[in-house]
Each structure stands twice: as structure tokens, then as C-alpha cells.
Write an enzyme that holds these catalytic residues in place. Structure first.
Site, PDB file in Angstrom:
ATOM      1  N   GLU A 115      -1.154  13.144  14.617  1.00 46.20           N
ATOM      2  CA  GLU A 115      -1.297  13.462  13.177  1.00 46.20           C
ATOM      3  C   GLU A 115      -2.492  14.393  12.948  1.00 46.20           C
ATOM      4  OE1 GLU A 115       0.680  12.758  10.738  1.00 46.20           O
ATOM      5  OE2 GLU A 115       1.552  10.755  10.938  1.00 46.20           O
ATOM      6  N   GLY A 175       7.768   9.979   2.558  1.00 47.04           N
ATOM      7  CA  GLY A 175       6.923  10.372   1.427  1.00 47.04           C
ATOM      8  C   GLY A 175       6.676   9.253   0.440  1.00 47.04           C
ATOM      9  N   HIS A 205      -7.793   3.917   1.863  1.00 47.15           N
ATOM     10  CA  HIS A 205      -8.675   5.053   2.171  1.00 47.15           C
ATOM     11  C   HIS A 205     -10.001   4.607   2.772  1.00 47.15           C
ATOM     12  CE1 HIS A 205      -6.601   8.723   0.756  1.00 47.15           C
ATOM     13  NE2 HIS A 205      -5.892   7.839   0.071  1.00 47.15           N
ATOM     14  N   LEU A 261       4.885   4.460   3.161  1.00 51.40           N
ATOM     15  CA  LEU A 261       5.298   3.320   3.988  1.00 51.40           C
ATOM     16  C   LEU A 261       5.263   3.657   5.481  1.00 51.40           C
ATOM     17  CD1 LEU A 261       8.255   2.093   1.732  1.00 51.40           C
ATOM     18  CD2 LEU A 261       5.913   1.229   1.797  1.00 51.40           C
ATOM     19  N   SER A 262       4.551   4.722   5.811  1.00 46.86           N
ATOM     20  CA  SER A 262       4.281   5.087   7.204  1.00 46.86           C
ATOM     21  C   SER A 262       5.500   5.522   8.002  1.00 46.86           C
ATOM     22  CB  SER A 262       3.594   3.940   7.952  1.00 46.86           C
ATOM     23  OG  SER A 262       2.319   3.781   7.486  1.00 46.86           O
ATOM     24  N   SER A 284       6.081   8.484   9.094  1.00 49.60           N
ATOM     25  CA  SER A 284       5.727   9.401  10.182  1.00 49.60           C
ATOM     26  C   SER A 284       4.972   8.672  11.287  1.00 49.60           C
ATOM     27  CB  SER A 284       4.983  10.635   9.655  1.00 49.60           C
ATOM     28  OG  SER A 284       3.628  10.386   9.491  1.00 49.60           O
ATOM     29  N   ASP A 321      -2.238   3.061   9.885  1.00 50.06           N
ATOM     30  CA  ASP A 321      -0.777   3.048   9.972  1.00 50.06           C
ATOM     31  C   ASP A 321      -0.312   2.914  11.418  1.00 50.06           C
ATOM     32  OD1 ASP A 321      -1.221   3.660   7.371  1.00 50.06           O
ATOM     33  OD2 ASP A 321      -0.426   5.697   7.458  1.00 50.06           O
TER      34      ASP A 321
HETATM   35  C1  GLA Z   1      -2.301   7.099   4.656  1.00 49.87           C
HETATM   36  C2  GLA Z   1      -3.050   7.362   5.949  1.00 49.87           C
HETATM   37  C3  GLA Z   1      -3.884   6.138   6.346  1.00 49.87           C
HETATM   38  C4  GLA Z   1      -4.731   5.620   5.202  1.00 49.87           C
HETATM   39  C5  GLA Z   1      -3.918   5.517   3.918  1.00 49.87           C
HETATM   40  C6  GLA Z   1      -4.772   5.200   2.723  1.00 49.87           C
HETATM   41  O1  GLA Z   1      -1.337   6.111   4.853  1.00 49.87           O
HETATM   42  O2  GLA Z   1      -2.176   7.686   6.991  1.00 49.87           O
HETATM   43  O3  GLA Z   1      -4.674   6.451   7.476  1.00 49.87           O
HETATM   44  O4  GLA Z   1      -5.874   6.402   5.030  1.00 49.87           O
HETATM   45  O5  GLA Z   1      -3.198   6.705   3.636  1.00 49.87           O
HETATM   46  O6  GLA Z   1      -5.332   3.944   2.845  1.00 49.87           O
END
Ligand code: GLA
Length: 342
Positions: A139, A101, A17, A104-105, A107, A151
């Protein structure tokens, strides 16, 4: 003619974050990933088939977000068209091994892979960094997810087996090798969440209050001492404390990774989890228990990873103890499952 775009999943080793607060982050690319086959169409239609869903979805290019699973791909394709990469719609076929969900990115990987395939289709000169910025815009602007840039940068630029030390204020980065003596293990808690469920946005709004109070966009450049001594109201004060201290932990972690110093890397990860739990309040009791057991069973470092409120933990564990550690951890946490090692 069909064009291919690929992107890996990512796990964040540390730096949570703070990618929308001007901080340093340290994500790593995973061997699980996603592949998109894009065939341009002359009309204004998008079709999408994906291995995670039984039906083929058909959308019109001028449609907005509808809550359907195909929204993310539609947003990416609309961005590709706005950038002149394609003239009409496209047929998309997606194969993914990234669980959704789970922090792990999945999207970001889908959007980046669609943009990479469209970039090939349009023979467009756009750097991977610029492409990551466009992916974040999908996004933020189309999906309504107020995420940072971590991400998209990680999945657009990092190869599996590498970590990316990324300065989110400047987008300068260095690709680093993963630990040699230790495995980077990703274990799913069994709890899933969505970035659109409001809690991610609430944390971002609290950080924005702290930024307004201190009159800076770079919360991470403030010192924890000046934040602690300030009259900023709670919970914004705690959130800002997490950001400034997390940024410093990432700097320590990057130096430790370069020096193969797993004790220091592990300590930074552990302190990060405590800060996420107590100051950013983004953990859950079941995840805290998973992290505690990961450490008790011998990991040098363990923490919640990703947006929070569910998803995965990441842990570093000596290669020699890795399989026993995993078996014991999973036997203590029946809802948890192993995702993979970075
Ligand atoms: C998600 C968001 C990122 C980042 C993380 C937390 O993955 O897409 O941009 O803020 O949460 O570190």
C-alpha cells in the site's frame, strides 16, 4: 497447481487514524471476505479475473501503478516475487463479498490473500504478522497509500467473530470475543471514497506536523492536556487531540469489551464519533445524521468507521432490538444499506 489465500473484511470498532500514530486500535473481522486462487506462471505475466469486474486483466510484472483496478493485485504479486514466494507471474481468480471504497478493508484483504496464496505456493516461512507488514508495504510503496498497519493485521490474523486489540507501536495483540448481548452492525452510508483521494494523506501530514512539533513518533502517548495547552498551530493541534484522546477511548473500550460492559463500550464509541467529527474533521453531514438516528433508535454506541469521508458506520445494539432498529434506520436513510453483523 493452484494455491488458495483467504482474508475477511474488517470493521473498526474504535481507534481511528491512530494506527500510524502509535495508538491502540480495536478492529473486528467480518463474515464477508475474499478468496484468491493463485496459479503460478513461468513467464512474467499476471492475469486476474475478479467477480467485481467483467473483464480479465493482463499485466506485466514490471509494470507500475496505472490507475487500473488490477494495480492492487499486481503490487501484491510483485511483493510476493520480491520475497521469493513465486519466480514468475501468476493467474489470479478473486471472489469477494467485501464492497469496495466502504472502509471495510477490501484492498488490505486482497493484498493479504494474494500474499497468503503466494506463501503457500513458495512454501515460505513468513509469520502472519510479517506478512501483514509486507502487505502494508505494498500500500505505502507501490499503491502510494500512506495507510497504517491496522487493516493488514486485522485481516491477516483475526478470524470472523473476533476483535483484535492491537498495539500499533509494537504489533502485539490480543484476540477478543465480540459482545454476547449485542450485535455489531455495519451500515453503509451510500457514500463511497478512496484513500488515494488526498484527504487521508492530508490528515496524515497534519499528524506528522504535530509529531515534529512534540518531537515524538507516538502522538498517542502524549496527554490531551499537554496538547491542548501547547502552542501547536491548527489544524494540527485538533488532529493531535483526537489521536491522544482516541487512544485512551480504545483502552476503555478494550476493558469494557472484556467485561461485557456495553454501556461503557457504547460511550467510548459515541465520544469517538464526536472527536472524529469535530477534531479530526473526517465525517460528513449524512454520516452524522445516520449516527444520530442509530442512537435515537436505541443503539448503545454508533460511530463512523474506517478512513472517513464516506463509507460505513458501526453500531452496537441489543440482539432483541436489532431487526426493528435496522428496519427503522434504513427507512429513515434510503441511501443507506446493511452490510452485515460482525
Ligand atoms: C484506513 C487505513 C488504516 C487506518 C484507517 C483509519 O482504513 O488503511 O490504516 O488508518 O483508515 O483508522
Amino acid at each position: 497447481m493452484a494455491f488458495i489465500g483467504k482474508a475477511p473484511g474488517r470493521v473498526n470498532l474504535i481507534g481511528e487514524h491512530i494506527d500510524y500514530n502509535g495508538g491502540m486500535v480495536l478492529p473486528a473481522a467480518l463474515s464477508i471476505g475474499l478468496k484468491v486462487k493463485l496459479t503460478p506462471r513461468r513467464d512474467d505475466t499476471m492475469t486476474i479475473a475478479a467477480n467485481d469486474y467483467p473483464e480479465i486483466a493482463t499485466r506485466q510484472m514490471d509494470e507500475c501503478v496505472s490507475g487500473h483496478w488490477s494495480d492492487t493485485a499486481l503490487g501484491a504479486l510483485r511483493q510476493a516475487r520480491a520475497l521469493g514466494m513465486i519466480a514468475g507471474g501468476a493467474d489470479l481468480a478473486v471472489r469477494s463479498t467485501i464492497p469496495q471504497g466502504s472502509g471495510l478493508s477490501s484492498s488490505a484483504a486482497l493484498i493479504v490473500a494474494v500474499l497468503k496464496a503466494a506463501r503457500a505456493a513458495g512454501n515460505t516461512a513468513l509469520t502472519d504478522t510479517a506478512l501483514a507488514v509486507e502487505a502494508r508495504a505494498v500500500e505505502n510503496g507501490f499503491m502510494g497509500v500512506p495507510c497504517g498497519i491496522m487493516d493488514q493485521m486485522a485481516v491477516a490474523l483475526a478470524e470472523p467473530g473476533t476483535a483484535m486489540a492491537l498495539n500499533t507501536a509494537t504489533l502485539s495483540y490480543a484476540l477478543l470475543g465480540l459482545p454476547r448481548t449485542h450485535a455489531v452492525m455495519v451500515v453503509h452510508s451510500g457514500l463511497t471514497r478512496k484513500l488515494t483521494d488526498g484527504r487521508y494523506g492530508a490528515r496524515k501530514a497534519e499528524c506528522d506536523r504535530a509529531k515534529a512539533y512534540f518531537g515524538t513518533d507516538d502522538l498517542c502517548r502524549l496527554t490531551p492536556g499537554e496538547i491542548a495547552a501547547s502552542a501547536l498551530e491548527e489544524p494540527a493541534r485538533k488532529r493531535a487531540l483526537h489521536c491522544a484522546s482516541e487512544h485512551r477511548r480504545v483502552l476503555d473500550a478494550v476493558a469494557a469489551l472484556k467485561a461485557d460492559d456495553m454501556a461503557t463500550l457504547g460511550r467510548a464509541m459515541n465520544e469517538s464519533h464526536v472527536s472524529m467529527r469535530d477534531h479530526f474533521e473526517m465525517s460528513l453531514p449524512a454520516i452524522d445524521a445516520l449516527v444520530t438516528d442509530a442512537l435515537t433508535l436505541g443503539a448503545d454506541g454508533a460511530r463512523l468507521t474506517g478512513g472517513g469521508f464516506g463509507g460505513c458506520i458501526v453500531a452496537i445494539i441489543d440482539h432483541q432490538r436489532q431487526s426493528r432498529w435496522l428496519a427503522e434506520l434504513l427507512s429513515r436513510h434510503p441511501a443507506a444499506r446493511f452490510i452485515g453483523a460482525a
